[in-house]
Design a protein around this motif. Structure first.
Motif, PDB file in Angstrom:
ATOM      1  N   LEU A 165       1.651   9.062  -5.186  1.00  0.00           N
ATOM      2  CA  LEU A 165       0.476  10.350  -4.832  1.00  0.00           C
ATOM      3  C   LEU A 165       1.084  11.724  -3.590  1.00  0.00           C
ATOM      4  CD1 LEU A 165      -1.884   7.562  -4.760  1.00  0.00           C
ATOM      5  CD2 LEU A 165      -1.728   9.018  -6.861  1.00  0.00           C
ATOM      6  N   ALA A 166       1.648  11.069  -3.212  1.00  0.00           N
ATOM      7  CA  ALA A 166       1.972  12.000  -1.824  1.00  0.00           C
ATOM      8  C   ALA A 166       3.549  12.613  -2.357  1.00  0.00           C
ATOM      9  CB  ALA A 166       2.837  10.934  -0.142  1.00  0.00           C
ATOM     10  N   VAL A 167       4.669  12.137  -2.903  1.00  0.00           N
ATOM     11  CA  VAL A 167       4.902  13.039  -3.656  1.00  0.00           C
ATOM     12  C   VAL A 167       4.498  13.763  -5.266  1.00  0.00           C
ATOM     13  CG1 VAL A 167       7.329  13.071  -5.353  1.00  0.00           C
ATOM     14  CG2 VAL A 167       6.934  11.464  -3.696  1.00  0.00           C
ATOM     15  N   ALA A 168       3.680  13.329  -5.261  1.00  0.00           N
ATOM     16  CA  ALA A 168       3.191  14.472  -6.421  1.00  0.00           C
ATOM     17  C   ALA A 168       2.379  15.441  -5.830  1.00  0.00           C
ATOM     18  CB  ALA A 168       2.718  13.653  -7.723  1.00  0.00           C
TER      19      ALA A 168
ATOM     20  N   ALA B 180       0.831  -0.953  -0.267  1.00  0.00           N
ATOM     21  CA  ALA B 180      -0.203  -0.250   0.360  1.00  0.00           C
ATOM     22  C   ALA B 180       0.846   1.571  -0.154  1.00  0.00           C
ATOM     23  CB  ALA B 180      -0.928  -0.066   1.603  1.00  0.00           C
ATOM     24  N   LEU B 181       1.956   1.380   0.887  1.00  0.00           N
ATOM     25  CA  LEU B 181       3.017   2.479   0.802  1.00  0.00           C
ATOM     26  C   LEU B 181       3.264   2.718  -0.370  1.00  0.00           C
ATOM     27  CD1 LEU B 181       4.318   2.448   4.399  1.00  0.00           C
ATOM     28  CD2 LEU B 181       3.019   3.845   3.903  1.00  0.00           C
TER      29      LEU B 181
ATOM     30  N   LEU C  67      -3.363  13.055   2.524  1.00  0.00           N
ATOM     31  CA  LEU C  67      -2.560  12.543   2.116  1.00  0.00           C
ATOM     32  C   LEU C  67      -1.593  11.854   2.568  1.00  0.00           C
ATOM     33  CD1 LEU C  67      -2.806   9.820  -0.106  1.00  0.00           C
ATOM     34  CD2 LEU C  67      -1.944  11.918  -1.299  1.00  0.00           C
ATOM     35  N   GLN C  68      -0.831  12.981   2.704  1.00  0.00           N
ATOM     36  CA  GLN C  68       0.298  13.134   3.225  1.00  0.00           C
ATOM     37  C   GLN C  68       0.204  12.178   5.384  1.00  0.00           C
ATOM     38  OE1 GLN C  68       3.062  13.845   2.055  1.00  0.00           O
ATOM     39  NE2 GLN C  68       1.893  14.457   0.070  1.00  0.00           N
ATOM     40  N   MET C  69      -1.169  12.529   6.050  1.00  0.00           N
ATOM     41  CA  MET C  69      -1.241  12.423   6.561  1.00  0.00           C
ATOM     42  C   MET C  69      -1.198  10.552   7.054  1.00  0.00           C
ATOM     43  SD  MET C  69      -0.044  14.258   9.033  1.00  0.00           S
ATOM     44  CE  MET C  69      -0.018  14.026  10.056  1.00  0.00           C
TER      45      MET C  69
ATOM     46  N   ALA D  96       9.260  12.006   9.903  1.00  0.00           N
ATOM     47  CA  ALA D  96       9.342  13.806   8.810  1.00  0.00           C
ATOM     48  C   ALA D  96       7.891  13.564   7.893  1.00  0.00           C
ATOM     49  CB  ALA D  96      10.358  12.752   7.914  1.00  0.00           C
ATOM     50  N   MET D  97       7.326  12.898   7.717  1.00  0.00           N
ATOM     51  CA  MET D  97       5.977  13.269   7.071  1.00  0.00           C
ATOM     52  C   MET D  97       5.304  14.130   7.624  1.00  0.00           C
ATOM     53  SD  MET D  97       5.011  10.008   4.692  1.00  0.00           S
ATOM     54  CE  MET D  97       3.954  11.498   3.505  1.00  0.00           C
TER      55      MET D  97
END
Length: 167
Positions: free
Chosen positions: A33-36, A26-27, A43-45, A76-77
């Motif tokens: 997607l998170a990078v984009a 899943a990650l 989404l980040q959380m 970090a996220m």
């Protein structure tokens, strides 16, 4: 998106290895997607929470180094999301939660100085957030968790006076 919950049933059904595989898959799908979309804080959380859950499974499996690396990614996220949304109580609370996981893992590794440093920072962060919103139950819970884990770190480091001072 179901990242936090997709693998949890496998873990609860006694298949933590299967749960770890599911979290990793899943990650791997979600992280691009998170990078984009770095501004998509939900989404980040969600991805950060997936990292916390994976770190807990790694910890349970005895992979403390892997768990610590994964927990640092989650932290970090969460820190990056908090920087984009200052004052967001849910994000601040989650950043403290991720820091507590990192601190706890340092305790398990016997690295008490680092654990205390991380957990002191979590206490300071949670108290600062709560000072701006004193009645907020989410932030109050973060403060409590940070203090309890700092007290436990002191106890495990055999610094009983410091531990007792926090209880």
């Amino acid at each position: 998106p179901c990242l936090p919950g997709c693998a949890r049933p496998l873990s609860n059904l006694g298949d933590p290895a299967g749960a770890m595989v599911s979290y990793r898959k899943a990650l791997a799908l979600y992280e691009p997607l998170a990078v984009a979309a770095p501004g998509d804080l939900a989404l980040q959380m969600e991805i950060s929470d997936g990292h916390v859950n994976l770190a807990r499974l790694q910890e349970d499996a005895g992979d403390l180094e892997g768990a610590l690396s994964t927990a640092h990614t989650a932290l970090a996220m969460a820190n990056a999301a908090a920087a984009r949304a200052p004052g967001d109580d849910k994000i601040e609370s989650f950043a403290v939660k991720a820091a507590v996981v990192v601190g706890r893992l340092h305790v398990y590794r016997g690295d008490f100085d680092e654990a205390v440093a991380v957990l002191r920072a979590a206490v300071a962060r949670s108290e600062a957030a709560l000072a701006g919103k004193p009645g907020n139950p989410v932030l109050r819970s973060a403060v409590i968790q940070a203090y309890l884990n700092l007290a436990r770190a002191y106890r495990d480091a055999r610094s009983f006076a410091d531990s007792l001072a926090l209880y």
